[in-house]
Design a protein around this motif. Structure first.
Motif, PDB file in Angstrom:
ATOM      1  N   ALA A 114       0.834  -1.205   0.000  1.00 55.77           N
ATOM      2  CA  ALA A 114       0.000   0.000   0.000  1.00 55.77           C
ATOM      3  C   ALA A 114       0.868   1.255   0.000  1.00 55.77           C
ATOM      4  O   ALA A 114       0.580   2.232  -0.706  1.00 55.77           O
ATOM      5  N   GLY A 115       1.954   1.238   0.774  1.00 57.06           N
ATOM      6  CA  GLY A 115       2.865   2.380   0.783  1.00 57.06           C
ATOM      7  C   GLY A 115       3.522   2.603  -0.558  1.00 57.06           C
ATOM      8  O   GLY A 115       3.658   3.742  -1.026  1.00 57.06           O
ATOM      9  N   ARG A 116       3.954   1.518  -1.219  1.00 58.47           N
ATOM     10  CA  ARG A 116       4.565   1.644  -2.544  1.00 58.47           C
ATOM     11  C   ARG A 116       3.542   2.160  -3.554  1.00 58.47           C
ATOM     12  O   ARG A 116       3.865   2.966  -4.430  1.00 58.47           O
ATOM     13  N   MET A 117       2.311   1.684  -3.417  1.00 54.76           N
ATOM     14  CA  MET A 117       1.274   2.090  -4.349  1.00 54.76           C
ATOM     15  C   MET A 117       0.942   3.574  -4.212  1.00 54.76           C
ATOM     16  O   MET A 117       0.783   4.296  -5.205  1.00 54.76           O
ATOM     17  N   LEU A 118       0.845   4.037  -2.972  1.00 51.03           N
ATOM     18  CA  LEU A 118       0.510   5.444  -2.744  1.00 51.03           C
ATOM     19  C   LEU A 118       1.633   6.368  -3.199  1.00 51.03           C
ATOM     20  O   LEU A 118       1.383   7.523  -3.573  1.00 51.03           O
ATOM     21  N   ALA A 119       2.876   5.876  -3.165  1.00 44.13           N
ATOM     22  CA  ALA A 119       4.014   6.700  -3.577  1.00 44.13           C
ATOM     23  C   ALA A 119       4.279   6.636  -5.069  1.00 44.13           C
ATOM     24  O   ALA A 119       5.033   7.459  -5.606  1.00 44.13           O
ATOM     25  N   ALA A 120       3.668   5.664  -5.769  1.00 48.98           N
ATOM     26  CA  ALA A 120       3.949   5.463  -7.180  1.00 48.98           C
ATOM     27  C   ALA A 120       3.075   6.361  -8.047  1.00 48.98           C
ATOM     28  O   ALA A 120       2.014   6.845  -7.622  1.00 48.98           O
ATOM     29  N   VAL A 121       3.534   6.576  -9.267  1.00 47.94           N
ATOM     30  CA  VAL A 121       2.730   7.302 -10.242  1.00 47.94           C
ATOM     31  C   VAL A 121       1.577   6.406 -10.671  1.00 47.94           C
ATOM     32  O   VAL A 121       1.595   5.181 -10.477  1.00 47.94           O
ATOM     33  N   ARG A 149      -1.155   0.258 -10.962  1.00 49.67           N
ATOM     34  CA  ARG A 149      -1.863  -0.939 -11.426  1.00 49.67           C
ATOM     35  C   ARG A 149      -0.990  -2.176 -11.269  1.00 49.67           C
ATOM     36  O   ARG A 149      -1.481  -3.251 -10.903  1.00 49.67           O
ATOM     37  N   ARG A 150       0.305  -2.060 -11.547  1.00 48.00           N
ATOM     38  CA  ARG A 150       1.201  -3.206 -11.404  1.00 48.00           C
ATOM     39  C   ARG A 150       1.285  -3.653  -9.944  1.00 48.00           C
ATOM     40  O   ARG A 150       1.252  -4.855  -9.651  1.00 48.00           O
ATOM     41  N   TRP A 151       1.395  -2.672  -9.058  1.00 47.13           N
ATOM     42  CA  TRP A 151       1.431  -3.014  -7.632  1.00 47.13           C
ATOM     43  C   TRP A 151       0.132  -3.695  -7.205  1.00 47.13           C
ATOM     44  O   TRP A 151       0.145  -4.661  -6.428  1.00 47.13           O
ATOM     45  N   LEU A 152      -0.995  -3.181  -7.708  1.00 49.78           N
ATOM     46  CA  LEU A 152      -2.286  -3.755  -7.327  1.00 49.78           C
ATOM     47  C   LEU A 152      -2.398  -5.194  -7.823  1.00 49.78           C
ATOM     48  O   LEU A 152      -2.808  -6.087  -7.067  1.00 49.78           O
ATOM     49  N   VAL A 153      -2.052  -5.444  -9.084  1.00 48.93           N
ATOM     50  CA  VAL A 153      -2.135  -6.801  -9.632  1.00 48.93           C
ATOM     51  C   VAL A 153      -1.232  -7.746  -8.846  1.00 48.93           C
ATOM     52  O   VAL A 153      -1.614  -8.884  -8.515  1.00 48.93           O
ATOM     53  N   PHE A 154      -0.033  -7.287  -8.527  1.00 47.65           N
ATOM     54  CA  PHE A 154       0.906  -8.095  -7.755  1.00 47.65           C
ATOM     55  C   PHE A 154       0.330  -8.452  -6.386  1.00 47.65           C
ATOM     56  O   PHE A 154       0.366  -9.611  -5.952  1.00 47.65           O
ATOM     57  N   GLY A 209      -7.016   5.844  -5.201  1.00 52.53           N
ATOM     58  CA  GLY A 209      -6.732   7.121  -4.562  1.00 52.53           C
ATOM     59  C   GLY A 209      -7.714   7.480  -3.468  1.00 52.53           C
ATOM     60  O   GLY A 209      -7.823   8.656  -3.093  1.00 52.53           O
ATOM     61  N   LEU A 210      -8.414   6.485  -2.908  1.00 51.99           N
ATOM     62  CA  LEU A 210      -9.421   6.730  -1.883  1.00 51.99           C
ATOM     63  C   LEU A 210      -8.918   6.436  -0.478  1.00 51.99           C
ATOM     64  O   LEU A 210      -9.671   6.568   0.482  1.00 51.99           O
ATOM     65  N   ALA A 211      -7.671   5.999  -0.349  1.00 55.61           N
ATOM     66  CA  ALA A 211      -7.096   5.699   0.968  1.00 55.61           C
ATOM     67  C   ALA A 211      -5.785   6.462   1.118  1.00 55.61           C
ATOM     68  O   ALA A 211      -5.044   6.644   0.155  1.00 55.61           O
ATOM     69  N   GLY A 212      -5.527   6.905   2.344  1.00 53.10           N
ATOM     70  CA  GLY A 212      -4.293   7.620   2.621  1.00 53.10           C
ATOM     71  C   GLY A 212      -3.320   6.758   3.392  1.00 53.10           C
ATOM     72  O   GLY A 212      -3.562   5.568   3.629  1.00 53.10           O
TER      73      GLY A 212
END
Length: 494
Positions: free
Chosen positions: A65-72, A77-82, A140-143
């Motif tokens: 989640a941290g990597r996803m929030l920091a990523a463009v 999407r890649r982080w989510l699929v993983f 983008g709905l979670a911080g």
């Protein structure tokens, strides 16, 4: 450790409350960590071998989640699929590996060896909770949250074993508030907990003695037995799960945290869509927001999406074809309901709708409860008279009043002499006609002055009804003295 056990009621819960109250006064920042720590202990008490699994799942999803929030946006999407693949692989291994092997063996005649896999308690709930969080991070709905708050969000002991399925936007703001115990929350929480405990101990558990023998393999029940057994299971599951939901809400309220409602008198629903808005409400919300809508929702392929959602919802409940068929039945029900609404513009009158909905749900519960599809078919066949009609001994003198073919050899699987039959009748009245827990407590506000006044009003007194304290105390004592056999909650296995 079960909510309906003496160890939980008289050791674990007082210890947790005392530690929380102390830390809230002297080290407020540590109180949240204390709840997270005791929640992990609560989970590890079941089987300490799976505590590292839960902790690894929490750390992994928090890191992603941290990597996803920091990523463009392109990399989210890649982080989510993983992350989704990892979570579903974990769930698939523990919950569905042997189901897959058994299905392959049945279809191909192979003799693949089943794996020795013990299903971790609550894996479906903590996996779905984290999947929803990851999807919201992608949208983008979670911080970002502190690790201790996220750990508590996933492992919070009132919900961890059998729900409700939590959503971060409901829980995180509550965990971030200053901790502390409140007399009003204690009164409300203890009262709701006692109501849930009574549902489990005084209603659901006795009904198991009616349902169990009827659903046994090769029982071949007759008409009366099949109907009593099916009704007993329908109301056993109702009050078992409703009781757990009340107990979870009541326990959480002790700490000033409000869990989402998970039950709203589903057997009073006028149609099958309303039933699913009232039964396991947080799971229905999850399936709608994170499966049905992404599949296309009402925009295109509505009926297909309904069927897929309910089939997967059935499979979520258990690794067996009975659960898949149960989900498929509810998918068919929903398709028929929406199709009829599109053609006729309205459903049947509410009273007829309630009856039709309940009997449709009852038939599906038979498939849900039966150990296999053959047994389910036999019970449904018996419910329409296919296995004959047996009546209790002593009615032979009234044989002329019954249809030809009735047997008076006695009923084999139903014990009419115990408390189970009165419990079934009471359960039916309560489920069909009585207000539910949230409706009852909506009409009462705790009187703080009275709570802090005389000792007799210390726990469950309500203004202006001073007899509530005595009533809830007596109800709690009845539950304690009835806990001669501690039984698990039915949803533990899902």
């Amino acid at each position: 450790m079960l909510f309906n056990s003496s160890g939980f009621l008289f050791l674990y819960l007082p210890f947790v409350l005392a530690g929380y109250a102390l830390l809230a006064r002297v080290r407020p920042r540590w109180a949240t960590g204390w709840l997270a720590l005791v929640s992990l202990f609560f989970y590890g008490y079941w089987n300490v071998r799976y505590l590292p699994l839960l902790m690894a799942s929490i750390l992994f999803n928090y890191w992603v989640a941290g990597r996803m929030l920091a990523a463009v946006a392109a990399r989210r999407r890649r982080w989510l699929v993983f992350a989704l693949a990892a979570n579903l692989a974990l769930l698939g291994y523990y919950k569905y590996a042997n189901f897959f092997i058994g299905s392959v063996n049945a279809l191909t005649g192979a003799h693949l060896q089943a794996w020795e896999v013990l299903l971790p308690i609550g894996i479906s709930f903590f996996t779905f909770t984290q999947i929803a969080f990851l999807v919201d991070c992608y949208r983008g709905l979670a911080g970002e949250y502190r690790l201790v708050h996220y750990t508590l969000f996933v492992s919070y002991f009132p919900h961890l074993i059998a729900g409700p399925v939590l959503h971060h936007k409901e829980m995180m703001p509550q965990f971030e508030r200053p901790p502390g115990l409140n007399a009003a929350d204690m009164a409300v929480g203890l009262s709701i907990f006692v109501v849930g405990l009574a549902k489990k101990v005084l209603l659901a558990d006795p009904l198991s003695t009616l349902a169990g023998p009827v659903f046994a393999v090769d029982a071949h029940p007759q008409l009366v037995e099949a109907w009593i057994g099916a009704l007993a299971y329908a109301f056993q599951l109702y009050f078992d799960f409703s009781g757990y939901s009340d107990m979870a809400i009541g326990l959480s309220r002790l700490f000033g945290v409000k869990l989402p409602l998970n039950f709203n008198s589903p057997y009073q629903a006028a149609n099958i869509a309303e039933f699913w808005r009232r039964w396991h409400m947080t799971l229905s919300r999850f399936l709608r927001d994170y499966l049905y809508v992404p599949l296309g929702g009402n925009r295109h392929g509505r009926y297909r999406n309904l069927m897929l959602t309910m089939l997967l919802g059935g499979l979520w409940h258990g690794a067996g074809w009975s659960f898949v068929v149960w989900g498929g039945l509810h998918g068919v029900y929903l398709v028929m309901h929406h199709g009829w609404g599109a053609l006729a513009g309205q459903g049947p009158p509410r009273c007829w709708g309630r009856m039709l909905t309940f009997f449709a749900v009852l038939a599906a519960w038979v498939v849900f409860r039966a150990p296999d599809l053959s047994t389910a078919g036999d019970i449904l066949h018996a419910m329409v008279g296919g296995n004959g009609v047996a009546l209790p001994h002593g009615l032979e003198a009234y044989a002329s009043y019954f249809p030809v073919g009735c047997s008076f050899e006695g009923i084999r699987w139903i014990d009419f002499s115990g408390v189970a039959m009165p419990a079934l009748l009471l359960a039916m009245v309560l489920a069909f006609a009585a207000p539910n827990t949230q409706q009852i407590f909506r009409h009462y506000a705790p009187c703080i002055e009275q709570l802090l006044g005389t000792p007799s009003c210390l726990l469950w007194s309500w203004c202006p009804h001073s007899y509530w304290g005595l009533a809830f105390s007596m109800l709690f004592l009845a539950c304690v003295f009835s806990m001669n056999r501690v039984s698990e909650f039915l949803y533990f296995q899902f």
